[in-house]
Scaffold this motif. Sequence first.
Motif, PDB file in Angstrom:
ATOM      1  N   GLY A  12      24.833  44.982  39.060  1.00  9.73           N
ATOM      2  CA  GLY A  12      25.079  43.778  39.852  1.00  9.73           C
ATOM      3  C   GLY A  12      26.000  42.811  39.139  1.00  9.73           C
ATOM      4  N   ASN A  13      26.829  42.123  39.953  1.00 10.67           N
ATOM      5  CA  ASN A  13      27.804  41.185  39.399  1.00 10.67           C
ATOM      6  C   ASN A  13      27.824  39.897  40.200  1.00 10.67           C
ATOM      7  OD1 ASN A  13      29.585  42.853  37.340  1.00 10.67           O
ATOM      8  ND2 ASN A  13      29.072  44.196  39.041  1.00 10.67           N
ATOM      9  N   GLY A  14      28.109  38.798  39.511  1.00  6.71           N
ATOM     10  CA  GLY A  14      28.303  37.511  40.170  1.00  6.71           C
ATOM     11  C   GLY A  14      28.909  36.545  39.166  1.00  6.71           C
ATOM     12  N   THR A  55      35.228  41.004  45.908  1.00  7.89           N
ATOM     13  CA  THR A  55      36.314  41.833  45.373  1.00  7.89           C
ATOM     14  C   THR A  55      36.430  43.173  46.103  1.00  7.89           C
ATOM     15  OG1 THR A  55      34.844  42.785  43.688  1.00  7.89           O
ATOM     16  CG2 THR A  55      36.159  40.861  43.048  1.00  7.89           C
ATOM     17  N   HIS A  56      35.299  43.809  46.381  1.00  8.00           N
ATOM     18  CA  HIS A  56      35.302  45.112  47.061  1.00  8.00           C
ATOM     19  C   HIS A  56      33.872  45.485  47.431  1.00  8.00           C
ATOM     20  CE1 HIS A  56      34.372  46.173  42.927  1.00  8.00           C
ATOM     21  NE2 HIS A  56      34.123  47.422  43.248  1.00  8.00           N
ATOM     22  N   GLU A  57      33.728  46.613  48.132  1.00 15.18           N
ATOM     23  CA  GLU A  57      32.474  46.883  48.819  1.00 15.18           C
ATOM     24  C   GLU A  57      31.427  47.641  48.008  1.00 15.18           C
ATOM     25  OE1 GLU A  57      35.411  48.190  49.460  1.00 15.18           O
ATOM     26  OE2 GLU A  57      35.316  50.228  50.253  1.00 15.18           O
ATOM     27  N   ALA A  59      28.213  48.476  45.867  1.00  8.98           N
ATOM     28  CA  ALA A  59      26.933  47.762  45.959  1.00  8.98           C
ATOM     29  C   ALA A  59      26.755  46.720  44.860  1.00  8.98           C
ATOM     30  CB  ALA A  59      25.789  48.772  45.905  1.00  8.98           C
ATOM     31  N   ASP A  60      27.275  46.996  43.669  1.00  9.39           N
ATOM     32  CA  ASP A  60      27.087  46.047  42.568  1.00  9.39           C
ATOM     33  C   ASP A  60      27.909  44.766  42.755  1.00  9.39           C
ATOM     34  OD1 ASP A  60      29.228  47.907  42.097  1.00  9.39           O
ATOM     35  OD2 ASP A  60      29.400  47.192  40.028  1.00  9.39           O
ATOM     36  N   HIS A  61      28.656  44.685  43.872  1.00 13.91           N
ATOM     37  CA  HIS A  61      29.446  43.476  44.160  1.00 13.91           C
ATOM     38  C   HIS A  61      29.098  42.853  45.507  1.00 13.91           C
ATOM     39  CE1 HIS A  61      32.132  44.187  40.714  1.00 13.91           C
ATOM     40  NE2 HIS A  61      31.741  45.429  40.914  1.00 13.91           N
ATOM     41  N   ILE A  62      28.382  43.612  46.328  1.00 17.67           N
ATOM     42  CA  ILE A  62      28.245  43.173  47.724  1.00 17.67           C
ATOM     43  C   ILE A  62      26.794  43.108  48.221  1.00 17.67           C
ATOM     44  CG2 ILE A  62      28.332  45.391  48.960  1.00 17.67           C
ATOM     45  CD1 ILE A  62      30.567  44.188  50.637  1.00 17.67           C
ATOM     46  N   THR A 142      37.862  43.125  36.898  1.00 20.87           N
ATOM     47  CA  THR A 142      36.880  44.201  36.701  1.00 20.87           C
ATOM     48  C   THR A 142      37.163  45.306  37.712  1.00 20.87           C
ATOM     49  OG1 THR A 142      35.210  43.489  38.320  1.00 20.87           O
ATOM     50  CG2 THR A 142      35.108  42.481  36.127  1.00 20.87           C
ATOM     51  N   ASP A 143      36.514  46.447  37.553  1.00 19.30           N
ATOM     52  CA  ASP A 143      36.636  47.527  38.535  1.00 19.30           C
ATOM     53  C   ASP A 143      38.093  47.906  38.770  1.00 19.30           C
ATOM     54  OD1 ASP A 143      34.099  45.839  39.086  1.00 19.30           O
ATOM     55  OD2 ASP A 143      33.648  47.776  39.988  1.00 19.30           O
ATOM     56  N   VAL A 144      38.737  48.312  37.685  1.00 17.60           N
ATOM     57  CA  VAL A 144      40.149  48.694  37.708  1.00 17.60           C
ATOM     58  C   VAL A 144      40.286  50.022  36.966  1.00 17.60           C
ATOM     59  CG1 VAL A 144      42.480  48.007  37.079  1.00 17.60           C
ATOM     60  CG2 VAL A 144      40.772  46.255  37.551  1.00 17.60           C
ATOM     61  N   GLY A 190      38.991  54.490  38.695  1.00 15.76           N
ATOM     62  CA  GLY A 190      37.633  54.224  38.223  1.00 15.76           C
ATOM     63  C   GLY A 190      37.541  52.871  37.536  1.00 15.76           C
ATOM     64  N   HIS A 191      37.202  52.912  36.238  1.00 12.12           N
ATOM     65  CA  HIS A 191      36.960  51.673  35.489  1.00 12.12           C
ATOM     66  C   HIS A 191      37.760  51.662  34.182  1.00 12.12           C
ATOM     67  CE1 HIS A 191      33.565  50.072  37.857  1.00 12.12           C
ATOM     68  NE2 HIS A 191      33.331  51.350  38.138  1.00 12.12           N
ATOM     69  N   LEU A 192      38.021  50.451  33.681  1.00  9.75           N
ATOM     70  CA  LEU A 192      38.765  50.320  32.417  1.00  9.75           C
ATOM     71  C   LEU A 192      37.901  50.734  31.231  1.00  9.75           C
ATOM     72  CD1 LEU A 192      40.646  46.866  32.601  1.00  9.75           C
ATOM     73  CD2 LEU A 192      41.589  49.159  32.990  1.00  9.75           C
ATOM     74  N   THR A 215      33.226  41.839  30.309  1.00  4.53           N
ATOM     75  CA  THR A 215      32.364  41.995  31.479  1.00  4.53           C
ATOM     76  C   THR A 215      32.218  43.467  31.865  1.00  4.53           C
ATOM     77  OG1 THR A 215      34.215  41.806  33.029  1.00  4.53           O
ATOM     78  CG2 THR A 215      33.119  39.762  32.414  1.00  4.53           C
ATOM     79  N   HIS A 216      31.282  43.719  32.781  1.00  7.55           N
ATOM     80  CA  HIS A 216      31.076  45.037  33.399  1.00  7.55           C
ATOM     81  C   HIS A 216      30.964  46.153  32.339  1.00  7.55           C
ATOM     82  CE1 HIS A 216      30.816  47.609  36.870  1.00  7.55           C
ATOM     83  NE2 HIS A 216      31.328  46.717  37.703  1.00  7.55           N
ATOM     84  N   VAL A 217      30.210  45.861  31.285  1.00 10.35           N
ATOM     85  CA  VAL A 217      30.023  46.843  30.209  1.00 10.35           C
ATOM     86  C   VAL A 217      28.957  47.857  30.633  1.00 10.35           C
ATOM     87  CG1 VAL A 217      29.346  47.163  27.797  1.00 10.35           C
ATOM     88  CG2 VAL A 217      30.600  45.103  28.475  1.00 10.35           C
TER      89      VAL A 217
END
Length: 268
Positions: A12-14, A55-57, A59-62, A142-144, A190-192, A215-217
């Motif tokens: 989850g992110n916020g 940012t995008h759909e 679940a950890d963002h929406i 994030t999420d790149v 995917g992710h960085l 972030t997003h570790v």
Amino acid sequence: MRFASIGSGSEGNGTLLACGDTLILLDCGFSAKETVRRLREKGVEPEQLTAILVTHEHADHIKGVSVLSSRYNIPVYLTWGTFCCKPLQQRPLIESLVTIITPHEMFMIGDIEVQPVPVPHDAREPTQFVFSTAQWRVGVLTDVGSITSHIISVYKDCDALLLECNHDLELLMSGPYPQSLKRRVAGDFGHLNNQQAALLLKAVYSERLRHLVITHVSQKNNALDRVKDALVRAVNCRSDWIQIADQDTGIGWQVLTRNERILEEASL
Ligand SMILES: [Zn+2]
Ligand SMILES: [Zn+2]
């Protein structure tokens, strides 16, 4: 201008961004109830939110967006691609609260100017953001899956950068994920990983940067000493200058000021 995180990671992110009376919640990847609990930990009542920006759909963002928005009457900003995603079709947003943004056009939320940045990620229309006021620039990335020249040009000259350092490639490859998921996470959409994040940091780094927040570790495929090592090597900064927004508590409010930074005393 100030910012905080109510939690960051695959569970989850916020992120909170504030200037004057404007208060943006970027992503809401926790249930509405859990989001409210986490907001209150940061001294924020949900009624105070000016908008939720998505940012995008994934679940950890929406996860909590629809319920939080409808329960507290909070406007939601998102791309058409994100708006069309299955979770938001199943639990629809209230139409009058929705603003569709394009990933190529700046817009204002209250006193904050928002620059969207299209990014390579396995979602329908994923977008990351740089937030500006007359004085300050805060970049959230994030999420790149891979770094584009456009990303580098937009994230230059930030006063604060919240940067995904998702995984260590070695730990991911030797870790518990199934092969298909390893390929997805490490892929161009995917992710960085730590090295990609370090390259990005080096490319956008300037004297202006005062706050660097990891972030997003990934809790399974990374280690904080590896993250810090990669970033310290990239820009020759002190490792205790680098901050972390973690999954459980995020990071407390950071106020942007023009104070001397300790970075100049850098030593490896
Ligand atoms: Zn994510
Ligand atoms: Zn994602």
